[in-house]
Structures are given as structure tokens and as C-alpha cells.
Write an enzyme that holds these catalytic residues in place. Structure first.
Site, mmCIF file in Angstrom:
data_model
loop_
_atom_site.group_PDB
_atom_site.id
_atom_site.type_symbol
_atom_site.label_atom_id
_atom_site.label_comp_id
_atom_site.label_asym_id
_atom_site.label_seq_id
_atom_site.Cartn_x
_atom_site.Cartn_y
_atom_site.Cartn_z
ATOM 1 N N GLY A 176 0.894 -1.188 -0.129
ATOM 2 C CA GLY A 176 0.062 0.085 0.047
ATOM 3 C C GLY A 176 0.796 1.349 -0.001
ATOM 4 N N GLY A 227 0.832 -5.626 0.911
ATOM 5 C CA GLY A 227 -0.308 -5.619 0.053
ATOM 6 C C GLY A 227 -0.400 -6.212 -1.086
ATOM 7 N N GLU A 264 6.500 -5.452 6.913
ATOM 8 C CA GLU A 264 6.002 -4.201 7.937
ATOM 9 C C GLU A 264 6.459 -4.039 8.990
ATOM 10 O OE1 GLU A 264 2.745 -5.851 4.905
ATOM 11 O OE2 GLU A 264 4.279 -6.610 6.347
ATOM 12 N N ASP A 311 -0.489 -7.516 7.580
ATOM 13 C CA ASP A 311 -1.862 -7.538 7.503
ATOM 14 C C ASP A 311 -2.323 -8.101 6.238
ATOM 15 O OD1 ASP A 311 -0.774 -5.304 5.920
ATOM 16 O OD2 ASP A 311 -2.562 -4.266 6.313
#
Length: 364
Positions: free
Chosen positions: A69, A117, A141, A149
Site C-alpha cells: 500500500g 499488500g 511491515e 496484515d
């Protein structure tokens, strides 16, 4: 006038295949909210279209399929208090969840970086995931004070033994051989072969089930395994250390590694852990350990539950500041050391979550 080069997602159709291209090559095809919404809408349209039998997903350029992202935009959104960062996570997770349930096969051409992502986009059972020698796969991350995530609490936690916990906690990038070994990719094809594969897609005869037809085509081009997977050699050591209960115990175990073939790796892993946000490390391990026992629905819901707290109470704002805003690469983590992370501080992030009571937010 809008030119194709200005469209962040390119959409074409050919030979009963829908083609989606992430089109931000200068930004490593990082995802924005409009891109997520465009992908979801088009996938829904093709799911209902009987003339489309399969989907191909790729990234523009040769550097990245998708590097995750657009974290700078999320940082700016939280600073502006406009709420768009949470809208992004809600829509992104809805898209990823939809792909897990997608009724048609999706061929992902993963050339270059596949991070965060980007990896979340391609982890459903409907995917046929092709990588090249340029591919690097990872969930990095923790390096920016965040946690893995996009459903990683589901797909990483279900990798063999403690492999997914190691990948999530360290955030290491995997080579093509390691990505295949870990089960995060399906086929290897040299990058110069991608163009020929795409030409063959335009000539593919649909005389078999679409997934079988695509599988047969890939078998003619690619390989399922590559030699030299470091993860295979390290697997016993990863299991020894990363199956332990918490980060301080894992770190102490790594420091005590005495086997000559693993000692250098253990020392480097400790250095890597020490560079990460202590709070992110502890929350990530707890997240992945819990994810092993949760449904796909609940894994996405739990990650969204953490997102609602993390920008204010976690380390992501400091991590992005250090990496992308001030670029001093000297994050001031809070707390600054692993010894100062209290177990109750970690558990507080999970305290109000009740499995089965939340769902990922559907795209409107």
C-alpha cells in the site's frame, strides 16, 4: 483527456481473459484507495460475465508487481485526521477477502517486488502465481513499525511449522527459490519468458476447465521448484527458535544457537530483530499465533481491529517518518527496547476482539 498511461489500473479483455494491470510503475505499483476500488469493481463485473473465463493480474514495468500500500498516503491521512487511512484498510481487506472467494481462476504474473499488500492480493486458492528471477517476496511491515496484515494472520500462520512466524516477525525478503519452497508462489518462469506466456494466453484453447487449461499452459513454460532454497536448509533452526512463546525467548534462543551451520544466520537474525520496532515484533507474533486458530473472516477482522488502534498507539507513524518523511532512518520506537514492552501492553490491542462478531467491510 485521460491517457491510458494516467490510469492507475489498466483493464483489457482478450481471448475470454480479463487483464488487470497495476499501473504505477514509478511508485512500484503501490496500492491507493482508487486502485483498490477499481480492482474490486472490475473483478465483480467479470465474476458475473459468462464470456470471461479467467483473469490475469500483473504490474506495469519490470521492478515490481506491487510493493504494497501507499504508506506515505496513509501517514498523511492520519495526520490530516480525514479517516481515509481506515477507509483504505477496510476496502483493501474487502478486496483481498473477495479474491479468496473468487469463482474464476486468477493468474498472477509476479515480476519484481511482491511485498505487503501485493502479497495479500495473490494468496487465495483461486490464484496461479508465477514469479521470475527478479521476484522478491515478503511481508516487511515490522520494519516500519507496523504488523503483517492483508490476511497474513491467515496465510502466514498456515505455512509449515514456524516458517510463517519467522517470515512475519523478521520481514525478510525471499528469493524465487524460497518463495516456491514456502508455498507463496506456484511457478517459476524467467522474465524473458513472460511475453511469450502472454502471447500464448491469447491463443489458448478453452477445451478444458479454465484452471486446468491455465495449469497445462504453465506446465509447458515454468518450473514448480528451484534449487538453492535457503529456507529449506534453515527450516530446522527456524522451527527451533520461532516456535517459542514470545519474542524475548526467541531472541535469547537465537543468541544461544551453537550449531555451526546456523550460527551466522542466528546472529544476523538477532541484529535484524533489534532493528525492528519492539512493540511491532511482539504484536506480530501474538497476531500470527492467534491467527492459526481463526477463520479467514476473523483473521481479516482482527487485523482491522488492530488497524483502528495502531496509528495512534503503535509505531507506524514513527516508522514512516523515519523512512519516508524525514528520511533519517533512525526511528525512535516506543518503547525503545524489547525489555520495556510489557505483556499487558501487547494483550491490550487484542482485548476487545471477539471472533465471529466482526466482518471485513464490503465495498459499496
Amino acid at each position: 483527456m485521460t491517457h491510458l498511461s494516467d490510469c492507475p489500473v489498466l483493464v483489457t479483455e482478450s481471448n475470454r481473459i480479463g487483464h488487470l494491470t497495476l499501473n504505477r510503475p514509478d511508485s512500484l505499483n503501490t496500492l491507493t484507495l482508487p486502485m483498490v476500488c477499481a480492482l474490486h469493481r472490475q473483478l465483480e463485473a467479470w465474476a458475473a460475465d459468462p464470456t470471461i473465463l479467467a483473469v490475469v493480474l500483473r504490474g506495469a514495468g519490470d521492478k515490481a508487481f506491487c510493493a504494497g500500500g501507499d504508506i506515505r498516503a496513509l501517514y498523511d491521512s492520519f495526520r490530516a485526521e480525514d479517516g481515509r487511512h481506515m477507509t483504505f484498510f477496510e476496502r483493501e481487506y474487502a478486496l483481498d477477502y473477495y479474491l479468496h472467494c473468487y469463482p474464476k481462476p486468477v493468474l498472477a504474473l509476479m515480476d519484481g517486488f511482491v511485498l505487503g499488500g501485493g502479497l495479500g492480493l495473490v494468496q487465495s486458492s483461486s490464484m496461479l502465481r508465477v514469479i521470475s528471477e527478479r521476484t522478491r517476496v515478503g511481508m516487511p511491515e515490522v520494519g516500519i513499525g507496523y504488523f503483517p496484515d492483508v490476511g497474513s494472520s491467515y496465510f502466514l500462520s498456515r505455512l509449515p511449522d514456524a516458517l510463517g512466524l519467522y517470515l512475519g516477525v523478521t520481514g525478510v525478503h525471499l528469493s524465487p527459490a524460497d518463495a516456491l519452497y514456502a508455498g507463496l508462489a506456484d511457478w517459476y518462469l524467467p522474465s524473458e519468458g513472460f511475453a511469450e506466456l502472454e502471447r500464448s494466453l491469447d491463443e489458448l484453447a478453452w477445451d478444458k476447465h479454465p484452471r486446468q487449461a491455465l495449469g497445462n499452459l504453465l506446465a509447458a513454460f515454468g518450473k514448480r521448484h528451484l534449487p538453492g532454497a535457503e529456507l529449506k536448509k534453515l527450516h530446522p533452526a527456524i522451527e527451533t527458535h520461532f516456535s517459542l512463546a514470545d519474542i524475548p525467548t526467541i531472541r535469547a534462543s537465537l543468541l544461544a544457537e551453537h550449531r555451526p551451520e546456523y550460527r551466522a544466520w542466528a546472529e544476523e537474525t538477532v541484529r535484524l530483530l533489534d532493528s525492528r520496532s519492539p512493540l511491532s515484533l511482539c504484536v506480530t507474533l501474538e497476531l500470527l499465533q492467534r491467527g492459526r486458530h481463526l477463520s479467514l473472516d476473523d483473521c481479516f477482522a482482527l487485523e482491522l481491529h488492530l488497524d483502528r488502534q495502531w496509528f495512534a498507539q503503535g509505531d507506524i507513524m514513527e516508522g514512516v517518518r523515519a523512512l519516508l518523511v524525514d528520511k533519517d532512518k533512525s526511528p525512535r520506537w516506543n518503547p525503545p527496547t524489547l525489555a520495556e514492552v510489557r505483556p499487558e501492553q501487547v494483550q491490550a490491542f487484542f482485548a476487545d476482539f471477539k471472533p465471529g462478531e466482526e466482518r471485513v467491510v464490503p465495498l459499496m
